[in-house]
Design an enzyme around this catalytic site. Structure first.
Site, PDB file in Angstrom:
ATOM      1  N   LYS A  14      -7.400   9.488   6.829  1.00  0.00           N
ATOM      2  CA  LYS A  14      -6.584   9.658   8.316  1.00  0.00           C
ATOM      3  C   LYS A  14      -6.504  11.021   8.687  1.00  0.00           C
ATOM      4  O   LYS A  14      -7.039  11.987   7.722  1.00  0.00           O
ATOM      5  CB  LYS A  14      -5.343   9.196   8.009  1.00  0.00           C
ATOM      6  CG  LYS A  14      -5.120   7.381   8.000  1.00  0.00           C
ATOM      7  CD  LYS A  14      -3.904   6.955   8.002  1.00  0.00           C
ATOM      8  CE  LYS A  14      -4.023   5.529   7.616  1.00  0.00           C
ATOM      9  NZ  LYS A  14      -2.529   5.056   7.661  1.00  0.00           N
ATOM     10  N   ARG A 123      -7.359  -0.032  -3.131  1.00  0.00           N
ATOM     11  CA  ARG A 123      -5.777  -0.242  -2.881  1.00  0.00           C
ATOM     12  C   ARG A 123      -4.904   0.415  -3.849  1.00  0.00           C
ATOM     13  O   ARG A 123      -3.951   1.084  -3.806  1.00  0.00           O
ATOM     14  CB  ARG A 123      -5.379  -1.781  -2.419  1.00  0.00           C
ATOM     15  CG  ARG A 123      -6.104  -2.133  -1.358  1.00  0.00           C
ATOM     16  CD  ARG A 123      -5.723  -3.007  -0.342  1.00  0.00           C
ATOM     17  NE  ARG A 123      -4.123  -2.915  -0.088  1.00  0.00           N
ATOM     18  CZ  ARG A 123      -3.685  -2.290   1.131  1.00  0.00           C
ATOM     19  NH1 ARG A 123      -4.161  -1.848   1.835  1.00  0.00           N
ATOM     20  NH2 ARG A 123      -2.320  -2.542   1.163  1.00  0.00           N
ATOM     21  N   ARG A 140      -1.308   8.482  -2.599  1.00  0.00           N
ATOM     22  CA  ARG A 140      -0.304   8.617  -1.557  1.00  0.00           C
ATOM     23  C   ARG A 140       0.785   9.072  -2.370  1.00  0.00           C
ATOM     24  O   ARG A 140       1.569  10.016  -1.877  1.00  0.00           O
ATOM     25  CB  ARG A 140       0.159   7.245  -0.915  1.00  0.00           C
ATOM     26  CG  ARG A 140      -0.865   6.829   0.164  1.00  0.00           C
ATOM     27  CD  ARG A 140      -0.503   5.628   0.692  1.00  0.00           C
ATOM     28  NE  ARG A 140      -1.463   5.169   1.769  1.00  0.00           N
ATOM     29  CZ  ARG A 140      -2.044   3.895   1.748  1.00  0.00           C
ATOM     30  NH1 ARG A 140      -1.625   2.884   0.575  1.00  0.00           N
ATOM     31  NH2 ARG A 140      -2.891   3.664   2.596  1.00  0.00           N
ATOM     32  N   ASN A 160       0.389   8.786   5.873  1.00  0.00           N
ATOM     33  CA  ASN A 160       0.273   8.450   4.295  1.00  0.00           C
ATOM     34  C   ASN A 160      -1.322   8.566   4.035  1.00  0.00           C
ATOM     35  O   ASN A 160      -1.769   7.816   3.222  1.00  0.00           O
ATOM     36  CB  ASN A 160       0.530   6.814   4.209  1.00  0.00           C
ATOM     37  CG  ASN A 160      -0.323   5.898   4.970  1.00  0.00           C
ATOM     38  OD1 ASN A 160      -1.198   6.361   6.012  1.00  0.00           O
ATOM     39  ND2 ASN A 160       0.055   4.727   4.958  1.00  0.00           N
ATOM     40  N   HIS A 163      -6.493   4.878   4.908  1.00  0.00           N
ATOM     41  CA  HIS A 163      -6.224   3.280   4.818  1.00  0.00           C
ATOM     42  C   HIS A 163      -7.303   2.660   4.035  1.00  0.00           C
ATOM     43  O   HIS A 163      -8.425   3.269   3.871  1.00  0.00           O
ATOM     44  CB  HIS A 163      -6.433   3.029   6.526  1.00  0.00           C
ATOM     45  CG  HIS A 163      -7.028   1.524   6.652  1.00  0.00           C
ATOM     46  ND1 HIS A 163      -6.073   0.776   6.636  1.00  0.00           N
ATOM     47  CD2 HIS A 163      -8.312   0.902   6.596  1.00  0.00           C
ATOM     48  CE1 HIS A 163      -6.627  -0.585   7.021  1.00  0.00           C
ATOM     49  NE2 HIS A 163      -8.019  -0.251   6.898  1.00  0.00           N
TER      50      HIS A 163
END
Length: 196
Positions: A14, A123, A140, A160, A163
């Site tokens: 991001k 993830r 994160r 954060n 993605h």
């Protein structure tokens, strides 16, 4: 079921990750884990692209609002006072708009990685989507200190960093949206025969 070694997933670094110079660190973490980067591109996404990226169905939007209401309750914040409503769907719509605005505020790096259970692995490497709950050692957890309450009180998206596709259905939608077939490459990493 496809071979788990060949599973792919989409990630998007991001604007906060790009602006903070974390692209190389993030890519390195994927590669050190044995994942292959098979597509990579920096773009300035349009509002239409980001709007198409995030689900528009009522259940998904309501879930955003419900998570926000739970966070507000946990930290003693009056949702109605701060947002003008306590309807989870209306709050979810506000948050989705903030996310679209943020994701178009600067360049993003979109990519695809391939490897053993890539969706779950990426993830796990990224950590909880709420940075204040993300474990140290995750992207994160190591590089963001933001929280949903802080973001929402300031009427903005959570910063954060990254993605990652949540599941195979999401991956299938995202890969079709963000990549042409010719942009995705296959090759063998030198250590593949040793690692798996």
């Amino acid at each position: 079921m496809n071979n788990p070694k060949q599973e792919k997933t989409v990630f998007i670094i991001k604007p906060d990750g790009v602006k903070r110079g974390l692209v190389g660190e993030i890519l390195s973490r994927f590669e050190k884990r044995g994942l292959k980067i098979v597509a990579l591109n920096m773009i300035l996404a349009s509002k239409e692209e980001i709007d198409n990226h995030y689900p528009k169905d009522e259940a998904w939007i309501r879930r955003l609002g419900e998570k926000t209401l739970a966070n507000y309750q946990q930290y003693g914040v009056d949702a109605k006072e701060k947002t003008g409503t306590d309807d989870p769907f209306e709050i979810g719509k506000m948050i989705r708009k903030w996310v679209v605005d943020y994701m178009t505020s600067g360049p993003i790096v979109k990519g695809v990685v391939s490897g053993v259970h890539a969706i779950d692995m990426v993830r796990k490497i990224c950590g909880n989507s709420l940075p204040n709950l993300a474990d140290m050692g995750t992207i994160r957890g190591d590089f963001s200190v933001d929280s949903a309450v802080s973001a929402n009180l300031n009427k903005r998206s959570i910063r954060n960093i990254i993605h990652a596709s949540e599941n195979e259905r999401e991956f299938n939608n995202e890969i079709e949206l963000w990549f042409k077939e010719k942009e995705i490459h296959d090759y063998k990493r030198a250590e593949e025969d040793i690692m798996f």
